[in-house]
Design a protein around this motif. Structure first.
Motif, PDB file in Angstrom:
ATOM      1  N   VAL A 108       9.395  38.199  36.087  1.00 48.74           N
ATOM      2  CA  VAL A 108       9.307  39.185  35.008  1.00 48.74           C
ATOM      3  C   VAL A 108       9.964  38.577  33.777  1.00 48.74           C
ATOM      4  O   VAL A 108      11.188  38.419  33.742  1.00 48.74           O
ATOM      5  N   GLN A 109       9.155  38.195  32.804  1.00 48.70           N
ATOM      6  CA  GLN A 109       9.695  37.612  31.581  1.00 48.70           C
ATOM      7  C   GLN A 109       8.931  38.156  30.372  1.00 48.70           C
ATOM      8  O   GLN A 109       7.943  37.580  29.935  1.00 48.70           O
ATOM      9  N   PRO A 110       9.378  39.273  29.840  1.00 45.67           N
ATOM     10  CA  PRO A 110       8.672  39.859  28.696  1.00 45.67           C
ATOM     11  C   PRO A 110       8.867  39.024  27.437  1.00 45.67           C
ATOM     12  O   PRO A 110       9.915  38.399  27.238  1.00 45.67           O
ATOM     13  N   HIS A 111       7.839  39.020  26.598  1.00 46.06           N
ATOM     14  CA  HIS A 111       7.923  38.386  25.284  1.00 46.06           C
ATOM     15  C   HIS A 111       7.692  39.485  24.249  1.00 46.06           C
ATOM     16  O   HIS A 111       6.556  39.884  23.994  1.00 46.06           O
ATOM     17  N   PRO A 114      22.057  38.319  24.972  1.00 44.30           N
ATOM     18  CA  PRO A 114      22.870  37.146  24.654  1.00 44.30           C
ATOM     19  C   PRO A 114      23.688  36.658  25.842  1.00 44.30           C
ATOM     20  O   PRO A 114      23.955  35.473  25.985  1.00 44.30           O
ATOM     21  N   ASN A 115      24.071  37.582  26.719  1.00 47.74           N
ATOM     22  CA  ASN A 115      24.855  37.218  27.897  1.00 47.74           C
ATOM     23  C   ASN A 115      24.828  38.367  28.895  1.00 47.74           C
ATOM     24  O   ASN A 115      24.362  39.476  28.575  1.00 47.74           O
ATOM     25  N   ALA A 116      25.283  38.115  30.104  1.00 50.85           N
ATOM     26  CA  ALA A 116      25.214  39.123  31.165  1.00 50.85           C
ATOM     27  C   ALA A 116      26.069  40.341  30.850  1.00 50.85           C
ATOM     28  O   ALA A 116      25.745  41.467  31.261  1.00 50.85           O
ATOM     29  N   ALA A 132      27.610  48.513  34.423  1.00 47.17           N
ATOM     30  CA  ALA A 132      27.614  47.053  34.416  1.00 47.17           C
ATOM     31  C   ALA A 132      26.816  46.546  35.609  1.00 47.17           C
ATOM     32  O   ALA A 132      26.647  47.251  36.621  1.00 47.17           O
ATOM     33  N   LEU A 133      26.311  45.327  35.499  1.00 53.03           N
ATOM     34  CA  LEU A 133      25.497  44.771  36.574  1.00 53.03           C
ATOM     35  C   LEU A 133      26.275  44.756  37.889  1.00 53.03           C
ATOM     36  O   LEU A 133      27.390  44.222  37.943  1.00 53.03           O
ATOM     37  N   PRO A 134      25.741  45.323  38.955  1.00 51.64           N
ATOM     38  CA  PRO A 134      26.451  45.333  40.239  1.00 51.64           C
ATOM     39  C   PRO A 134      26.401  43.948  40.895  1.00 51.64           C
ATOM     40  O   PRO A 134      25.635  43.075  40.500  1.00 51.64           O
ATOM     41  N   ALA A 135      27.190  43.780  41.909  1.00 52.27           N
ATOM     42  CA  ALA A 135      27.265  42.494  42.608  1.00 52.27           C
ATOM     43  C   ALA A 135      25.951  42.145  43.304  1.00 52.27           C
ATOM     44  O   ALA A 135      25.666  40.968  43.544  1.00 52.27           O
ATOM     45  N   SER A 136      25.152  43.172  43.638  1.00 51.10           N
ATOM     46  CA  SER A 136      23.884  42.916  44.341  1.00 51.10           C
ATOM     47  C   SER A 136      22.847  42.259  43.438  1.00 51.10           C
ATOM     48  O   SER A 136      21.842  41.738  43.922  1.00 51.10           O
ATOM     49  N   ILE A 137      23.063  42.294  42.128  1.00 49.50           N
ATOM     50  CA  ILE A 137      22.163  41.628  41.181  1.00 49.50           C
ATOM     51  C   ILE A 137      22.793  40.301  40.798  1.00 49.50           C
ATOM     52  O   ILE A 137      23.854  40.255  40.164  1.00 49.50           O
ATOM     53  N   LYS A 138      22.150  39.237  41.209  1.00 51.94           N
ATOM     54  CA  LYS A 138      22.713  37.904  41.032  1.00 51.94           C
ATOM     55  C   LYS A 138      22.305  37.325  39.676  1.00 51.94           C
ATOM     56  O   LYS A 138      21.110  37.181  39.391  1.00 51.94           O
ATOM     57  N   VAL A 139      23.271  37.001  38.840  1.00 53.43           N
ATOM     58  CA  VAL A 139      22.992  36.356  37.555  1.00 53.43           C
ATOM     59  C   VAL A 139      22.757  34.877  37.803  1.00 53.43           C
ATOM     60  O   VAL A 139      23.543  34.202  38.485  1.00 53.43           O
ATOM     61  N   ASP A 140      21.648  34.370  37.263  1.00 49.15           N
ATOM     62  CA  ASP A 140      21.217  33.002  37.556  1.00 49.15           C
ATOM     63  C   ASP A 140      21.169  32.143  36.297  1.00 49.15           C
ATOM     64  O   ASP A 140      20.311  31.275  36.155  1.00 49.15           O
ATOM     65  N   GLY A 141      22.024  32.413  35.350  1.00 46.91           N
ATOM     66  CA  GLY A 141      22.086  31.592  34.149  1.00 46.91           C
ATOM     67  C   GLY A 141      21.357  32.218  32.981  1.00 46.91           C
ATOM     68  O   GLY A 141      20.905  33.369  33.035  1.00 46.91           O
ATOM     69  N   GLU A 192      18.743  31.126  29.321  1.00 50.64           N
ATOM     70  CA  GLU A 192      17.985  30.119  28.573  1.00 50.64           C
ATOM     71  C   GLU A 192      17.117  30.817  27.538  1.00 50.64           C
ATOM     72  O   GLU A 192      16.569  31.896  27.774  1.00 50.64           O
ATOM     73  N   ASN A 193      17.022  30.209  26.372  1.00 44.66           N
ATOM     74  CA  ASN A 193      16.111  30.655  25.308  1.00 44.66           C
ATOM     75  C   ASN A 193      16.221  32.142  25.003  1.00 44.66           C
ATOM     76  O   ASN A 193      15.214  32.819  24.798  1.00 44.66           O
ATOM     77  N   GLY A 194      17.447  32.670  24.988  1.00 44.15           N
ATOM     78  CA  GLY A 194      17.637  34.068  24.632  1.00 44.15           C
ATOM     79  C   GLY A 194      17.466  35.044  25.775  1.00 44.15           C
ATOM     80  O   GLY A 194      17.457  36.259  25.557  1.00 44.15           O
ATOM     81  N   TYR A 195      17.330  34.543  27.010  1.00 44.67           N
ATOM     82  CA  TYR A 195      17.204  35.408  28.189  1.00 44.67           C
ATOM     83  C   TYR A 195      18.376  35.170  29.125  1.00 44.67           C
ATOM     84  O   TYR A 195      18.876  34.049  29.273  1.00 44.67           O
ATOM     85  N   VAL A 196      18.786  36.251  29.793  1.00 45.40           N
ATOM     86  CA  VAL A 196      19.664  36.143  30.949  1.00 45.40           C
ATOM     87  C   VAL A 196      18.803  36.353  32.184  1.00 45.40           C
ATOM     88  O   VAL A 196      18.056  37.334  32.269  1.00 45.40           O
ATOM     89  N   MET A 197      18.891  35.418  33.133  1.00 45.60           N
ATOM     90  CA  MET A 197      18.048  35.486  34.328  1.00 45.60           C
ATOM     91  C   MET A 197      18.840  36.114  35.476  1.00 45.60           C
ATOM     92  O   MET A 197      19.971  35.698  35.757  1.00 45.60           O
ATOM     93  N   VAL A 198      18.237  37.094  36.107  1.00 44.30           N
ATOM     94  CA  VAL A 198      18.867  37.732  37.268  1.00 44.30           C
ATOM     95  C   VAL A 198      17.882  37.735  38.430  1.00 44.30           C
ATOM     96  O   VAL A 198      16.670  37.822  38.236  1.00 44.30           O
ATOM     97  N   ASN A 199      18.434  37.633  39.627  1.00 46.29           N
ATOM     98  CA  ASN A 199      17.622  37.690  40.844  1.00 46.29           C
ATOM     99  C   ASN A 199      17.855  39.032  41.526  1.00 46.29           C
ATOM    100  O   ASN A 199      19.013  39.435  41.739  1.00 46.29           O
ATOM    101  N   ILE A 200      16.762  39.715  41.836  1.00 51.98           N
ATOM    102  CA  ILE A 200      16.873  41.045  42.440  1.00 51.98           C
ATOM    103  C   ILE A 200      15.930  41.166  43.626  1.00 51.98           C
ATOM    104  O   ILE A 200      14.965  40.398  43.762  1.00 51.98           O
ATOM    105  N   GLY A 201      16.222  42.129  44.474  1.00 47.41           N
ATOM    106  CA  GLY A 201      15.345  42.483  45.575  1.00 47.41           C
ATOM    107  C   GLY A 201      14.544  43.720  45.226  1.00 47.41           C
ATOM    108  O   GLY A 201      14.454  44.128  44.059  1.00 47.41           O
ATOM    109  N   SER A 202      13.961  44.332  46.238  1.00 56.40           N
ATOM    110  CA  SER A 202      13.083  45.477  46.002  1.00 56.40           C
ATOM    111  C   SER A 202      13.865  46.660  45.448  1.00 56.40           C
ATOM    112  O   SER A 202      15.084  46.770  45.590  1.00 56.40           O
ATOM    113  N   GLY A 203      13.135  47.548  44.789  1.00 58.46           N
ATOM    114  CA  GLY A 203      13.739  48.740  44.225  1.00 58.46           C
ATOM    115  C   GLY A 203      13.337  48.952  42.787  1.00 58.46           C
ATOM    116  O   GLY A 203      12.586  48.165  42.206  1.00 58.46           O
ATOM    117  N   SER A 204      13.830  50.029  42.199  1.00 58.26           N
ATOM    118  CA  SER A 204      13.575  50.341  40.794  1.00 58.26           C
ATOM    119  C   SER A 204      14.854  50.091  39.999  1.00 58.26           C
ATOM    120  O   SER A 204      15.942  50.495  40.425  1.00 58.26           O
TER     121      SER A 204
END
Length: 898
Positions: free
Chosen positions: A805-808, A857-859, A868-877, A879-891
Motif C-alpha cells: 500500500v503506497q499512495p501517491h 516525516p517520521n513514525a 501512537a503506533l502499537p508494538a504490533s505494527i512494525k516500523v520498517d524504516g 524513504e522518499n517521504g514515507y514511513v514504512m510499516v508492516n502489518i497483519g490482517s485487520g482494519s
C-alpha cells in the motif's frame, strides 16, 4: 426480573468462541460449485474470516467425499496455503459429483469449525465417455438467409430421477430446451475458441427439468462465430459450412441405474422463427413461423426432417473452464427523441453491449425494426457510419393475437441508442428494455475519488471492459470487427484484473493464443485467428503471449497459468530471436504505437511518430525479462541463466542502435522514452536525463499526452517512478484533447478508440475506424489503482498474499479509495486530506500481510486509531517521504497531522 450472572471465565470463553476463525468462499478451479471439471487435480481455494487482527493460517485439513463417503483426507497439513491447493487423491471418475470441506488452524493454534461443504462435478473425463454423435439438418438449408435450425428428440424415462446432467455443444451458437423450458442462463454458447483445435462443451444440471414418462430435448442453433461473417471481405464459413449439434444427457435413477440419451439418428430437424441471424448484421424473427411447443411433449413433428450424421472429429472437444456470457444490468430508456431527420430514437443513457427486449401488440404481419448506434451526430441524428458494413439490426414480425415479447438469440449489439422503424402506433419507452451481456466475471474492484470526472472515467473503464469481455477480449462490439485483438488485450490486462475476476477468462483465451500460434512461434494479430497465417508477429500485439500470463500470475498468484503458457512464451521469444540479426529485431510488419496523437497542425514537425523497430526492441526485451521471471518461478535455472544473457545482448543492441552517445533516443517521442524507461532499456546513468526529456516533451505539448496503444499504459507509471508524480496527475486531469477526460467531458460512458473520436465541434473522426467502446486507453486505471491509491502486490507474495500500500497523493484530490476482492478476501486502501491531517484507511484480509507506506516525516507523527503506533505494527524504516510499516490482517486508521 431474574438476574443472570456470567462468570469471568465463561465470558472469556464466549469471547474466544466469537473470535474463532471462520472458513468461507470455497472455490474449485476458481469457481463456486462448478459442474464440468476435467482436470485430475482440481485446485481448492478458501478464505479465512475473522474480526481479529494479525490472523494467519498455520495449518489446514481437507476432506473430499464421493457418493459413498470420503475418498481423500489430507490430515493436518502445516502451512498457510489457502489458494490453489491441489487435490491429490485417487483418480476422479467421469460425471461424478464430489463434495469437499475443510477446517484450518490459526496462529494461536485454534482450529476453526468445519466449513460448509462445497462441491464439484466432473465432466466427460475420458475420450470413451463421449458417446454422442454430431447431427446436422436433414434438409437442404437456405444458403442465402441461413436461418437457425431446430433439433428435437422425444424419449421416455422410467423411474425416479436423482441426477441428470446435460453435456452439449454446437457448430454454431446453441440454445437448449427441455420440456419447453430453456436450459441454463448462458448465452452465445459454446463461446468462441479456435474451433478446429478447441471446441468447448458445457455441462448443466437438468435434474429438475426431467420427469418420469415422456420427455423432449431440443436444441436451436444459429451461425455464431462458427460459420458467420467475421472480419471483412465477405469472410464467412471460417470453421465450417454446416450447423451441427452434439448432445449427451446422463441420467441416474434412485435405484442406481443409469441411462444416456445422445444426439443420433433418432433426432429430427426443422427451421422456425429465426429467419436469419449474423453477429454483425443482427437477427430477423418472424413470430408467425414459431413452432409452438416444439421442445415439449405432445408436439406433432411429423412434418420435420430427419438428421444427417456427418463424419466429424471429436478430439478437439474440451469442457468449458471459464464463466459463460450471461445477462446482467438492464436499462430503461431515459429519453424518447424525435431527431431533426424525424427519426424515433430511444436513449438508454449508457453505451452497452447486449440487446433490447421488446414488448409489442399488433396484428399478424406487423413489423418492428430496431437499429443500433453508439452516438448521435452533431445535428442530433442517428449515426451508424462507424459501424461500417455491420447492419446491427433486429427485425421482429408479429404473429398477432395479444402481447408478444421479443429478444435476439445468437447476436449482440454495441449501442446506447436505438432507432425504431416500421412501428405502428405510439412508441411507449416502457416497452423497450436494454440488457447488458458479458462474461460472468465477478466484479472485484471499486475506485472512487473526490473528482467527479475521474469517477466517471472509472465508470467508463469498467463499462468498456464489460462490453468487450464477451467470451474473448474483443477490440470493439459494434462494427464489422469484434475480434480478439491481442495488442488491446495485453495493454489492458492488468487493469482488467482489478475491475473483474478474469483469471478463468484469460486462462481460456491464452490457450487459444497458444493454439493459434504459428509453428515458427509467431502470434496472430487476433485470437481466435480469422485473419490468416500472415497476420502475425507485430510487436506489442504478439507479446500478449508473455505479458498476460505474467500479469495473471501477479494478480492471482496462479502459477498454473505460467506452467501452461510457458512453451508458448518461449516460442514467441524464439521467433524474435530467430528474426533478429546481432540481437536486433528490426524488420517485419508492426502496428507501432497505434492511434497515437497527431497534431492538427504539424508544420513544426512534432508528429509523435515513434520508430516501430525501436518499439519492437523494447517489447522484445520485455518478453525476455518476463521469461526470466517465469523461469525463476518455475525453478528452471538453466532457462533463467540463458535468458538473462540474452536480455543483456538485446539491451546492448538497443543502446547501440537507438541511443546517441549523449543519451538521446533517435525517436524523441513520449512513447519512445516511456518504453525505454519502463522496460529498463537504458543504463542506470542515462535514465534520469531520459526521464527529464520525457517531461520536456510532455510540457512542449502544453502538458498533453501524445501516446498511442503501446505507450499509454506505462506513461503515468514512468512519470511517478522517476519522481514526476505531479505531472502524472496533470495528464490524468487534462480535460481537452488529447486526454482521458476529454471523452468524459464530451459525454462518453465508455472508453473511445481514438482520443478524438468526436471532435470539439461534435464532428466525428474517420468512420472507417472510430469505435466509441474500445477499452485500450482505459489502461490508465492501473495507475489509478496501484499508484494513485497505491493498492498493489509484491512479487514475493503474488495474488495479494503480501500486499503493498503506497499512495501517491496529489492533483488537488482530497480523497481516493480503492478496494479489491482477492482470493484471500477484500483488501482496501483509501486516503483523505482533511485540514492539516492526512488519513489513510487500510483493510487487510486474514492470512495475508502488508507493507504500508504512510506519507509522514517520521513514525512519531503517525497515529493509528487515535493512538501512537502499537508494538504490533512494525516500523520498517523510511524513504522518499514515507514511513514504512508492516502489518497483519485487520482494519487500520492511520492519521498524520502537519
Amino acid at each position: 426480573m431474574k438476574k443472570i450472572f456470567i462468570s469471568a471465565a465463561a465470558f472469556l470463553c464466549i469471547l474466544a468462541s466469537n473470535a474463532q476463525v471462520k472458513v468461507q468462499y470455497l472455490l474449485t478451479e476458481n469457481r463456486n460449485n462448478p459442474i464440468g471439471i476435467d482436470v485430475q487435480q482440481p485446485r481448492f481455494s478458501w478464505q479465512l474470516a475473522s474480526d481479529q487482527r494479525n490472523i494467519m493460517q498455520t495449518a489446514y485439513e481437507i476432506v473430499v467425499s464421493g457418493a459413498k463417503g470420503p475418498i481423500w483426507k489430507t490430515g493436518k497439513v502445516m502451512g498457510d496455503h489457502s489458494v490453489q491447493v491441489p487435490y491429490a487423491g485417487p483418480a476422479l471418475e467421469s460425471t461424478k459429483k464430489y463434495t469437499w470441506q475443510l477446517r484450518v488452524w490459526d496462529n494461536s493454534d485454534k482450529p476453526s469449525a468445519w466449513s460448509e461443504p462445497a462441491f464439484f462435478q466432473t465432466a466427460l473425463v475420458k475420450p470413451e465417455d463421449g458417446k454422442a454423435k454430431w447431427i446436422e439438418a436433414g434438409f437442404q438449408e437456405d444458403s442465402v438467409n441461413r436461418p437457425a435450425i431446430l433439433f428435437r428428440r422425444q424419449f421416455g424415462l422410467n423411474g425416479k430421477i436423482t441426477s441428470a446432467t446435460l453435456y452439449i455443444t454446437a457448430h454454431g451458437m446453441y440454445e437448449a430446451q427441455i420440456n419447453g423450458k430453456r436450459v441454463g442462463d448462458a448465452y452465445l454458447a459454446p463461446g468462441w475458441t479456435s474451433y478446429n483445435k478447441r471446441l468447448q462443451y458445457q455441462a448443466y444440471d437438468v435434474t429438475n427439468m426431467l420427469t418420469s414418462g415422456n420427455n423432449v430435448i431440443g436444441g436451436m442453433v444459429g451461425n455464431g462465430w462458427y460459420r458467420g461473417y467475421l472480419a471483412w471481405e465477405d469472410n464467412k464459413n471460417i470453421y465450417g459450412k454446416k450447423l451441427g449439434l452434439l448432445v449427451q444427457l446422463e441420467i441416474t435413477y434412485s435405484n442406481g441405474k443409469k441411462e444416456t440419451i445422445i444426439s443420433d439418428e433418432k433426432w429430427k430437424s426443422s427451421t422456425g422463427a429465426i429467419k436469419s441471424v449474423e453477429i454483425y448484421h443482427g437477427e430477423t424473427y418472424d413470430a408467425r413461423d414459431e413452432k409452438i411447443g416444439w421442445s415439449a411433449t405432445g408436439y406433432n413433428d411429423a412434418g420435420w426432417s430427419g438428421v444427417n450424421l456427418p463424419a466429424a472429429t471429436y478430439d478437439n472437444l474440451i469442457v468449458a473452464e471459464n464463466e459463460p456470457v450471461r445477462k446482467h444490468e438492464t436499462f430503461k430508456a431515459v429519453k424518447l427523441i424525435t431527431t431533426p431527420a424525424g427519426e424515433k430514437v430511444l436513449d438508454f443513457g449508457q453505451n452497452l453491449v447486449g440487446w433490447v427486449i421488446v414488448t409489442a401488440n399488433g396484428k399478424a404481419g406487423d413489423k418492428i425494426t430496431i437499429k443500433h448506434a453508439e452516438v448521435l451526430d452533431k445535428q442530433g441524428n442517428f449515426y451508424t457510419e462507424n459501424l461500417r458494413a455491420a447492419k446491427a439490426t433486429a427485425t421482429y414480425i408479429l404473429k398477432g393475437g395479444g402481447e408478444e415479447h421479443f429478444e435476439p438469440h445468437f447476436t449482440f449489439y454495441g449501442f446506447r441508442y436505438i432507432k425504431i422503424e416500421d412501428y405502428t402506433g405510439e412508441i411507449n419507452p416502457d416497452n423497450f428494455t436494454a440488457v447488458a451481456l458479458y462474461s460472468d466475471m465477478q466484479p472485484t474492484g471499486t475506485f472512487t475519488s473526490s473528482n467527479a470526472l475521474i469517477n466517471q472515467l472509472q465508470h467508463n473503464i469498467q463499462w468498456g471492459q464489460r462490453g468487450n469481455f464477451l467470451d474473448v477480449p474483443t477490440d470493439c462490439p459494434q462494427r464489422d470487427e469484434r475480434l480478439g485483438w491481442t495488442g488491446d488485450a495485453q495493454a489492458f490486462s492488468r487493469t482488467a484484473t482489478f475491475n473483474f475476476g478474469v483469471n478463468n477468462f484469460f486462462s481460456k483465451w491464452l490457450k487459444d493464443v497458444a493454439a493459434d500460434q504459428e509453428p515458427n512461434g509467431s502470434i496472430p494479430f487476433v485470437v481466435p485467428n480469422v485473419l490468416g497465417h500472415n497476420a502475425v508477429a507485430s510487436a506489442g500485439w504478439a507479446d500478449v503471449a508473455t505479458i498476460i500470463p505474467w500479469n495473471m500470475y501477479l494478480a492471482y498468484g496462479d502459477k498454473k497459468i505460467l506452467e501452461t503458457q510457458y512453451p508458448s512464451m518461449k516460442a514467441w521469444v524464439k521467433y524474435m530471436t530467430d528474426s533478429s540479426k546481432n540481437d536486433l529485431w528490426n524488420h517485419g510488419f508492426h502496428f507501432g504505437d497505434w492511434l497515437f496523437y497527431r497534431p492538427f497542425d504539424d508544420n513544426d514537425g512534432r508528429a509523435a511518430v515513434t520508430d516501430k523497430y525501436l518499439i519492437a526492441q523494447c517489447f522484445y526485451a520485455n518478453s525476455v525479462q518476463l521469461l526470466i521471471n517465469t523461469a525463476k518461478v518455475l525453478h528452471n535455472a538453466a532457462d533463467e541463466q540463458m535468458y538473462t544473457a540474452l536480455l543483456q545482448r538485446v539491451k546492448d543492441a538497443f543502446v547501440k542502435e537507438y541511443v546517441t552517445p549523449n543519451g538521446r533516443l533517435i525517436s524523441g517521442t513520449q512513447t519512445a522514452y516511456v518504453l525505454a524507461l519502463n522496460f529498463d532499456m537504458l543504463p542506470e546513468n542515462l535514465r534520469a536525463q531520459a526521464a527529464a526529456r520525457l517531461v520536456e516533451n510532455v510540457e512542449s505539448y502544453d502538458t498533453h499526452l501524445t501516446t498511442g496503444f503501446l505507450g499509454t499504459p506505462y506513461l503515468c507509471h514512468v512519470l511517478t517512478r522517476f519522481g514526476y508524480n505531479d505531472l502524472a496527475y496533470s495528464l490524468l486531469l487534462q480535460e481537452d484533447y488529447p486526454s482521458w477526460l476529454y471523452p468524459v467531458k464530451m459525454g462518453a460512458t465508455t472508453i473511445w478508440e481514438r482520443w478524438d473520436g468526436q471532435k470539439p465541434d461534435s464532428s466525428f473522426q474517420t468512420p472507417g475506424m472510430n469505435s466509441f467502446n474500445h477499452y485500450a486507453y482505459g489502461a490508465i486505471g492501473d495507475w489509478m489503482y496501484r499508484k494513485m491509491v497505491g493498492l498493489d502486490t509484491y512479487e514475493d507474495g503474488v495474488g495479494y498474499k503480501h500486499i503493498k500500500v503506497q499512495p501517491h497523493i496529489g492533483g488537488g484530490f482530497t480523497n481516493a479509495t480503492a478496494s479489491l476482492k482477492t482470493y484471500y478476501g477484500t483488501v482496501s486502501s483509501g486516503w483523505k486530506i482533511q485540514g492539516n491531517t492526512t488519513m489513510l484507511d487500510v483493510e487487510i484480509p486474514a492470512n495475508t500481510t502488508a507493507t504500508v507506506f504512510i506519507p509522514a516525516p517520521n513514525a512519531a507523527a503517525i497515529t493509528e486509531g487515535g493512538n501512537a503506533l502499537p508494538a504490533s505494527i512494525k516500523v520498517d524504516g523510511s524513504e522518499n517521504g514515507y514511513v514504512m510499516v508492516n502489518i497483519g490482517s485487520g482494519s487500520y486508521h492511520f492519521a498524520v497531522s502537519k
